[in-house]
Scaffold this motif. Structure first.
Motif, PDB file in Angstrom:
ATOM      1  N   UNK A 144      81.474  30.643 -27.592  1.00 55.46           N
ATOM      2  CA  UNK A 144      81.837  32.085 -27.833  1.00 55.46           C
ATOM      3  C   UNK A 144      80.761  32.896 -27.828  1.00 55.46           C
ATOM      4  N   UNK A 145      79.258  32.221 -28.141  1.00 57.57           N
ATOM      5  CA  UNK A 145      78.267  33.035 -28.165  1.00 57.57           C
ATOM      6  C   UNK A 145      77.836  33.307 -26.678  1.00 57.57           C
ATOM      7  N   UNK A 146      76.878  34.349 -26.647  1.00 59.11           N
ATOM      8  CA  UNK A 146      76.638  34.527 -25.239  1.00 59.11           C
ATOM      9  C   UNK A 146      75.271  33.959 -24.697  1.00 59.11           C
ATOM     10  N   UNK A 147      75.284  33.417 -23.452  1.00 56.09           N
ATOM     11  CA  UNK A 147      73.948  33.026 -22.792  1.00 56.09           C
ATOM     12  C   UNK A 147      73.307  33.808 -21.710  1.00 56.09           C
ATOM     13  N   UNK A 148      72.197  33.918 -21.468  1.00 52.14           N
ATOM     14  CA  UNK A 148      71.506  34.780 -20.525  1.00 52.14           C
ATOM     15  C   UNK A 148      70.436  33.975 -19.662  1.00 52.14           C
ATOM     16  N   UNK A 149      70.433  33.692 -18.474  1.00 51.52           N
ATOM     17  CA  UNK A 149      69.528  32.951 -17.813  1.00 51.52           C
ATOM     18  C   UNK A 149      69.109  33.600 -16.424  1.00 51.52           C
ATOM     19  N   UNK A 150      67.904  33.411 -16.374  1.00 50.95           N
ATOM     20  CA  UNK A 150      67.190  33.824 -15.163  1.00 50.95           C
ATOM     21  C   UNK A 150      65.880  32.933 -14.901  1.00 50.95           C
ATOM     22  N   UNK A 151      65.324  33.562 -13.878  1.00 55.24           N
ATOM     23  CA  UNK A 151      64.066  32.756 -13.418  1.00 55.24           C
ATOM     24  C   UNK A 151      62.800  32.434 -14.640  1.00 55.24           C
ATOM     25  N   UNK A 152      62.923  33.350 -15.544  1.00 52.59           N
ATOM     26  CA  UNK A 152      62.045  33.364 -16.795  1.00 52.59           C
ATOM     27  C   UNK A 152      62.375  32.627 -17.928  1.00 52.59           C
ATOM     28  N   UNK A 153      63.763  32.050 -18.012  1.00 52.06           N
ATOM     29  CA  UNK A 153      64.202  31.472 -19.062  1.00 52.06           C
ATOM     30  C   UNK A 153      65.608  31.575 -19.460  1.00 52.06           C
TER      31      UNK A 153
END
Length: 163
Positions: A144-153
């Motif tokens: 239920x928490x949120x994750x954000x991912x991209x090329x930096x981490x």
């Protein structure tokens, strides 16, 4: 915030007190380099039965976070499970473990992060836990928490972050 708008560096600048940074170096294997969504979890060890079950049941737009105990002895995800995730419109998969079929995974419209690759498939006992808080990379991964991912981490927040 859509996955193309995800920029973890900017989110860290604006919300440093509200997020946690994953300190595990993960490699990108999916066709999407940027993705975000609510967390669903599974904890397994060299057994991907619950990974498949989770991919078939978690809600659209979610990110499946798999704690595979950091094992590099087999793959917990390959092209078939990746296709399930893509068909069900999941945002992505993050694995504290390995994947295989990396050429095929790179063509799928999902994010896939893992420690590495291994061509050996996992065992099939169905052991593990679903939808529980797990810990790796100095992050508590809570359903239920949120994750954000991209090329930096990869960063995790208790609630959606708005730019």
């Amino acid at each position: 915030m859509t996955e193309t708008e995800v920029k973890t560096a900017d989110l860290c600048d604006d919300f440093a007190d509200e997020l946690n940074v994953c300190y595990l170096e993960l490699k990108s294997y999916g066709g999407k380099k940027r993705f975000a969504g609510p967390i669903s979890t599974v904890k397994v060890f060299e057994d991907n039965v619950l990974v498949k079950k989770s991919l078939q049941t978690i809600p659209e737009g979610h990110v499946l976070v798999v704690d595979g105990g950091g094992s590099k002895k087999c793959a917990l995800l390959g092209d078939r499970l990746g296709e399930i995730a893509e068909e069900r419109k999941l945002a992505g998969i993050i694995i504290n473990g390995c994947v295989r079929d990396t050429a095929e995974l790179s063509k799928l419209n999902i994010g896939v992060l893992a420690l590495g690759s291994n061509p050996l498939k996992s065992i099939k006992r169905g052991e593990g836990e679903q939808d529980t808080a797990i810990q790796f990379g100095e992050v508590n991964w809570v359903p239920g928490h949120y994750v954000y991912a991209d090329e930096d981490g990869v960063i995790v927040a208790e609630k959606p972050l708005k730019k």
